[in-house]
Scaffold this active site. Sequence first.
Site, PDB file in Angstrom:
ATOM      1  N   GLY A   1     -32.820   3.675  22.555  1.00 33.49           N
ATOM      2  CA  GLY A   1     -31.642   2.828  22.651  1.00 33.49           C
ATOM      3  C   GLY A   1     -30.569   3.236  21.663  1.00 33.49           C
ATOM      4  O   GLY A   1     -30.498   4.384  21.214  1.00 33.49           O
TER       5      GLY A   1
ATOM      6  N   THR B   1     -34.047  -6.052  17.447  1.00 40.28           N
ATOM      7  CA  THR B   1     -33.601  -5.078  16.466  1.00 40.28           C
ATOM      8  C   THR B   1     -33.281  -5.755  15.133  1.00 40.28           C
ATOM      9  O   THR B   1     -32.777  -6.866  15.107  1.00 40.28           O
ATOM     10  CB  THR B   1     -32.332  -4.372  16.991  1.00 40.28           C
ATOM     11  OG1 THR B   1     -32.626  -3.789  18.242  1.00 40.28           O
ATOM     12  CG2 THR B   1     -31.864  -3.304  16.033  1.00 40.28           C
TER      13      THR B   1
ATOM     14  N   THR C   1     -27.270  -5.101  17.368  1.00 39.35           N
ATOM     15  CA  THR C   1     -28.497  -5.520  18.037  1.00 39.35           C
ATOM     16  C   THR C   1     -28.135  -5.975  19.442  1.00 39.35           C
ATOM     17  O   THR C   1     -27.198  -6.743  19.617  1.00 39.35           O
ATOM     18  CB  THR C   1     -29.199  -6.654  17.271  1.00 39.35           C
ATOM     19  OG1 THR C   1     -30.299  -7.151  18.061  1.00 39.35           O
ATOM     20  CG2 THR C   1     -28.265  -7.814  16.954  1.00 39.35           C
TER      21      THR C   1
END
Length: 312
Positions: free
Chosen positions: A211, A181, A232
């Site tokens: 997510g 990410t 992340t």
Amino acid sequence: MDDRRFSLMVHGGAGTLDDARQRAMGDAWRAAIGTVLAHGRRLLERGDCAVEVVEACVMLLEDDPLFNAGRGSVLNEAGAVEMDAAIMDGRDLAAGAVAGVHHLPNPVALASRLLRDNGPVMLVGEGAMRFAAQCGITQVSDDYFLLAERLAQLEQARAGQTTMLDHVEAAPADETGKYGTVGAVARDIHGHLAAATSTGGLVNKRLGRVGDSPLIGAGVYADDETCAVSATGHGEDFMRCVIAKTIADHVDMQGLDARQATRAGMDYLLRRVRGRGGVIVIDHHGNCASGFTTRNMIHGWIEHGAEAVVRL
């Protein structure tokens, strides 16, 4: 402290990077993060607002195939990309988010358009793509995303009948790979905060899996009264802990600064769900902080207009 000094942070994923991987890719990752910070500095110095800057920074990361977002997105079980992104403006809590999008080189640009549209906060799948077409946002063919490395990763995951992170390598069983990410947080010279996050998700992920990245309060959050956060990590863990809002609440309710609130948030993530990943945070005074429960996080920052720092 000069209240007009800006701060900026960006990240390119967290996880475990062994020594060989760092030697092979470290210079490229440092250069990429440094380039994004330099671009963000130029925008902030000329007075651009925080939300414009985080969008621009994340777009640069989406354009770079080193990272699992935009062009570098990993492939799902059908061999295609499904990307998620979100952006939030701390001035008025305006936000935009998209999930399960494809054919977009810069999903964060569509999220930003939603933020400015005063309509839904989130669109998913074909509804998001229809909105992109109505807005005239650039779309590309599947070939743009079918990088040799991503195809090889998909075949490896299929062979093992599992999902996997975007850079899998030797690591402890509970901490394998790099979570790809990308994200940015900023405080502009006017004191306003913003945050943005974008991702391609997991290699060989189930169709429709979403997510934390596009979820306000989980993978992204910004409020001028508290802080800006981009996360992340293993998305399901961050969703369960609503980690970005949890950190902001520590600033709001306990009067903690960025470093203290980040430490408290990471402690909670690890204690409650053994969550793996990290965050970047800028509080309303421009203080920068990062925290991660993995061995590494690729990130960099400019605090109060000082020299840029990059860490892997």
